[in-house]
Design an enzyme around this catalytic site. Structure first.
Site, PDB file in Angstrom:
ATOM      1  N   HIS C  34       0.836  -1.201  -0.063  1.00  0.00           N
ATOM      2  CA  HIS C  34      -0.225   0.038  -0.026  1.00  0.00           C
ATOM      3  C   HIS C  34       0.814   1.163   0.000  1.00  0.00           C
ATOM      4  O   HIS C  34       0.766   1.948   0.767  1.00  0.00           O
ATOM      5  CB  HIS C  34      -0.938   0.019   1.024  1.00  0.00           C
ATOM      6  CG  HIS C  34      -1.864  -1.096   1.135  1.00  0.00           C
ATOM      7  ND1 HIS C  34      -3.167  -1.171   0.380  1.00  0.00           N
ATOM      8  CD2 HIS C  34      -1.897  -2.279   1.933  1.00  0.00           C
ATOM      9  CE1 HIS C  34      -3.683  -2.309   0.544  1.00  0.00           C
ATOM     10  NE2 HIS C  34      -2.923  -3.042   1.390  1.00  0.00           N
ATOM     11  N   ASP C 208     -11.342  -0.968   4.286  1.00  0.00           N
ATOM     12  CA  ASP C 208     -10.062  -0.870   3.849  1.00  0.00           C
ATOM     13  C   ASP C 208     -10.003   0.046   2.611  1.00  0.00           C
ATOM     14  O   ASP C 208      -8.661   0.543   2.645  1.00  0.00           O
ATOM     15  CB  ASP C 208      -9.496  -2.230   3.777  1.00  0.00           C
ATOM     16  CG  ASP C 208      -9.329  -2.985   5.196  1.00  0.00           C
ATOM     17  OD1 ASP C 208      -8.667  -2.360   6.057  1.00  0.00           O
ATOM     18  OD2 ASP C 208      -9.650  -4.331   5.061  1.00  0.00           O
TER      19      ASP C 208
END
Lengths: 312, 312, 312, 312, 312, 312
Positions: C34, C208
């Site tokens: 990420h 998320d």
């Protein structure tokens, strides 16, 4: 134009002659059109320079027709309901209950074709506790049914001998075979129909494409049946028209996304982005862009790419 | 006499007046009789000293009526078929497909009563992919349905509030509540019917016992429906008569063993051995032996044991 | 920071600042990264010339993200468990049992999204005997659920009206809608949440990616819930972290084959052979090769093909 | 008095000391009483000449306890939900997902007892995709589960060896064995619990009857668990209190018919007509009429027939 | 004495002549005895004053034989396995796969009798994807199968015409009809067998009671089959002997509780408490107490109550 | 030439030496050929200029082998039947019934491979009520099984540890792993086999590709089994040959359409139109056109396009 209807039981409405005067340049007509069957309407659209996008020719790269599928799903699920009704003595049937009862045999339902319509017909007939056989020449489709239904529905490869034998034994025959963009093949012969018991029921879901039984001729919701060789025939064109509430939602579910995109981006940009939709354009800017339509009426075919620049 | 029929769509035949002359002493009449409803027939049987054994009063020690059960099973299974048909726009319905399709909601089917008829109706409606709720006041019956169908059919305890709420939301109401040997209670009120949407369908399987809806009145297979407050009603008496092929087998399955025993051993010995069958005797040797029949017509009741010696 | 954990219960671990010193040239880092969310980590990987392959950008030609799928499967299956727990009175819920019991209605579970997470959530909720509705705009996904579950799970096309109506009636809402590589759309508005009954439960599996409910804000396994407008919200980031035993196996099942190939053939040869894996390379040889990461931090984008010769 | 509750999470409420003053002659107290466990309450009811009918001693001729059954059904269905929650790492569990995922094994759930509670526990656990084994010494119960679930739930005859082996392998043990009117046998020993893996979960549904595990001690909804030998124990008394909405309906469904009859006909006539209800009378007219209660407190037992004349 | 075996494939062992010398007064022999078939063994037990309790005559008030049921369950489940094997060409069969495959029809399995053996045979055959029909004259049994299997197994009332028609069409016939305590009726005639296709398979589970097919004669596990009229017959006595591991557990599950009680309380007290067990006593104190045994050997019948005082 | 057979139990027949003389130029041989295994036959076909099209190399663009699939389906479904038979004590097995019975555990069946053969084996074993685990390294295949069977079949990712553990516990191991066009990997080692209990059963469906167990060696239908380390092995080559009736139909269903096209259009036109069929051509016009065959015998490879002009 979203699905509308001039009559109560119709969910899809080809414009009729009296409505032609409302057609004008700049309009986008997005509905079922079946132009190959109507020189008159084709001519009107060409002359009035309407952009006509036909649901029935919108086609995915893998050949599926996404705006026809929900109608096949509905017709398939309706067929066993109709059969149950027609099996009643009052309506000419054998007086047999679809699912039988404990200790008494159920009806034998034979489904020709394991596509969207046929697989749904088989599935609902099994849910009604009938004995069900489905045939097709596409083994992958039969395999999927077998995997899902785990032997509850018997799958057989379709061939002439199988048809003869299984039609003869059936209390109900549901024909759902069609060849996209062509007349359905007459796989169930009059001789096969004649071999069935008096009061058996034959339903031809493929009637909109001409039917897959030799004995089929199109009927209407208001006069849906006739008898040939003792077999009650139901060959209603536009079966989903019987359940317009369900059909309208089902159709809108698949057409609305296209309509919204056309409304937002205009038709030209929309077809540039989406080859599936582009195949739906039958007439535009006074030109016929669909080969089948051009051929049917001996008109000139203009490729869509000649009209819409930058088409992928 | 095994099930016969004076009309094509009937599987059970009470003798009609023109047939009385064929009745004579020594005969054993074993069929549906419903004598409480016909003083005339009762009188004829008494006068002619026919031994009349009524299917509908043959009763097991646990209260079940074995010769009625198959007819309830058939009517229960037919009800969702009928509902699917009547939901079609053409027949006055809401134009909704029982099972909906992928992406479009199914019909809501509400079944009142979880006995033989109701549980079969719920089961077949679920097989047709409808949303199904069944209510009863007998928790054991609901529990059995829950165990078998594992949440596929929702079971609710029947009470007035639940009826009001669920009938209002339903596309189809199937009433199957009955009290053995009595008129069915009118649990579904006209007010509830009025709260339903136009084109909803109401089927009263209990109509042979007077019906369980305030708006029910008996109809026939040839003219099966009428509309009250926008709701299509189907209240055909003798529903199984629509499928005489299935019904005859189903009935014979349960009556033949009794008939064979009567034929082999005579009626007297047969009822001596079998208290279940003894309860079926309504008239014998010119005497009425069934309390309900005697009461209905103000006739003298003679206990069967006064006629058949050695009755257990 | 998305799924991470300093202790035993973690299945996926983004390096934290204190660990940067262990990063060095020649290393291959193959995990969830990420990087768009962390300039600091991106910088460290660039400076230290680590080859960083991110699970979340490994992508199949058809757009599926094979290293994310098992986590969606787990979160989807967990959601109904969590809902059952939160419906208990003690935890703020309505005091309703997911499956009801015989004679008492089950909970209504509404699942937004029929992808990997949503279809698993719907399936397990049905297994717990709840009433389940799943919506999506992808009809093919709904059709597959319908085929497999045969009417046990109701499928509806997702639109605003349907959301408003079904969320209002639901005891449990499970949001699982996400757009790959983008923030999830806030399809469930605060107004919809407000329309729910007190003690209803809302679970946002898409948290998320920012969540698909306006009222969602990320929570943790140690403090998982909060209440908005009377509705208990559960929006735990990294739901699979709750079941690390299962999650580790599920993740290893899909990552190990890649890891073994990288170990056997080196990273360069591996990405030459496998375009799916090549998309996973975010940073290599001191260069950023992923467009999203480069854009997020205003860094220069170097195509992977400029670094790895002979890339297909 | 219908089910009421002094606290939020309770559906059944034994009167507490502060409420005794409201008890007075002529009242009929119809609720869960468990008088054998409270000399004080028994004394109050005797002194104040209250007619006390205990739900838990209303008993059918076949031994079933109809007013306890719905509570067992609820507790049974809740148990797998609770297990799924406690298996999360955060709550001390093994970090295993009940149903596993594709490619990763599910949890092993072991259910002791195939009665109302146990069979429901097994069924819901299977619906959550767990591996499920249920044991009992009553083969007929196992056979019914086998017939319904067709091999999906493994049924085993309960014996010590089987318990030892299967408890050791289980991720979740659900104990639901009880002997009506007696303390539950401690079939699961501490040694068996000790043999389980750390983080396994043990739920004792029989805790209201003393529990069927040696390591069980009653807990509350607000502090439901404790750990013994690494195994998370959940032994909440009155499990259905967690879902009061569902529990109240479930209880009312079975108690209301009795309450209505008592209200309509008075208690004396009601027990004269219904031996099942008569067994519910524990105290009446200042006398103890239930043997267990009399014995528990060394009080004189007066047969109900000595008080209510004409008792069948 | 628990189930033992003199040969490897037997789970139940009647004492053989060479073992008689071990019989002595005071012994309790608790096993399958079938004394009506052995004057010699009966004589030995009488002379040696052994208390002989026969599994096969232990009988519940409702007529069920609890110590025979597990053996019927096993034989019923084995039958379709055996059929699948014998349908292989190598073993004389038609060369048909039980479940067919996608596109090819499955085998037709006809099961005569819907009791413990027959219903298990039908169930497993359906699990193997065969087409299955089960017939019986007991409608309640057929109804239970129909409720559980929801149309997957076709149920028909048994009559001669149905037998003739369905046996002729069947690839596999499984006969499981028996009359407790009597020879099985020969419902399947040689003529019916002759009407079957060459290579069809006939399995007679009732062979231990003489068989329910005219063409049956008992065979053994080591030489299990023979051919009549082209039909492969399998009529092995004691089918469960083929799976002694499963059979021993199944038998012990039902016999051990009796054995433990006899061991704990002695036989006399045990039969005083338990009328079911009392019916198992065939010989005691030198007297024959079972009517069938006495009659078979022309011996004097002494009522058990004459020997065991206080028998209920 | 359609599938024919020189022996009764064979459905696919490679020409044998004595038949070579019938081969002549101009013939088209369309059957299973396995030429890589026979230099002699290859030589004969080359010399006699036969056009030889091998079923086993006809291959779809996605790698599937459509003319092998039905045989895998049959072998997969047969395997559990065979296992049930071999588990009988008489045939060397453990004496365990596949599905156990109520109260007695079923057999544990371990299936290696979730392709066509393995998924069918798992499915039928589950239908026989066995406990079933299937492993594969292809997660998509496991997911499909999980979706269809909803937890009834446990799916596990295949790795060495899982194999060791699950094979050891299994009563039946069914190996169905194969790598198209290569020898099957020996994933089940002798050590694993040795760890199994005496009387366990191992079936190697992959034996035609060399088998996936170290202990496998090909056997025949007439002598199908042997024992290694106490484990009964069944490794019959051409399993479908046992059910030639089913196999012939299954094979014809897939081969006939090709045969008809070849007959109608000639081989050259047929392969021009159909790349799938073109891959089936192994020898034509005296040249070897299949790489594997050429390599196996050190013969010259001629591309088909050098012989058939205009090949796509």
């Amino acid at each position: 134009m979203l699905p509308s209807s001039s009559g109560e039981t119709s969910v899809n409405a080809v414009p009729v002659a009296s409505e032609f005067e409302h057609l004008r340049e700049g309009q986008i007509l997005f509905t079922y059109l079946h132009l190959a069957a109507s020189a008159e309407l084709t001519q009107a659209l060409v002359e009035r320079k309407v952009a006509a996008v036909a649901y029935e020719t919108v086609q995915l790269p893998d050949g599926r027709l996404p705006l026809l599928a929900p109608m096949s799903e509905i017709a398939g699920r309706m067929a066993p309901h109709v059969a149950a009704h027609l099996l009643e003595k009052e309506y000419g049937g054998r007086g047999i209950l679809m699912g039988g009862v404990s200790g008494v045999r159920p009806a034998k339902v034979f489904v020709l074709g394991a596509g969207m319509a046929g697989s749904n017909a088989a599935w609902i007939a099994a849910g009604m506790e009938a004995e069900v056989i489905v045939v097709d020449t596409n083994l992958d489709r039969l395999r999927f049914i077998d995997q899902i239904h785990k032997g509850r529905i018997i799958t057989l490869m379709s061939d002439r001998l199988t048809l003869e034998q299984r039609v003869r034994e059936a209390d109900v025959v549901i024909g759902s075979v069609l060849v996209p963009g062509a007349r359905a093949p007459k796989l169930i012969t009059q001789e096969m129909i004649r071999s069935m018991r008096a009061g058996a029921v034959a339903i031809d879901i493929a009637i909109d494409q001409g039917g897959c039984m030799e004995t089929s001729r199109m009927t209407t919701h208001s006069d849906p049946t006739y008898v040939v060789d003792g077999v009650v025939h139901y060959c209603v064109g536009n079966m989903p028209g019987a359940v317009p509430n369900t059909s309208t939602y089902a159709l809108t579910n698949v057409t609305l996304p296209y309509a919204l995109r056309i409304a937002a981006n205009g038709l030209e940009d929309s077809v540039r982005d989406d080859a599936t939709l582009a195949l739906g354009v039958n007439v535009i800017a006074g030109e016929v862009t669909n080969p089948g339509v051009a051929e049917a009426h001996g008109m000139t075919l203009t490729p869509l790419s000649a009209i819409v620049a930058g088409l992928s």
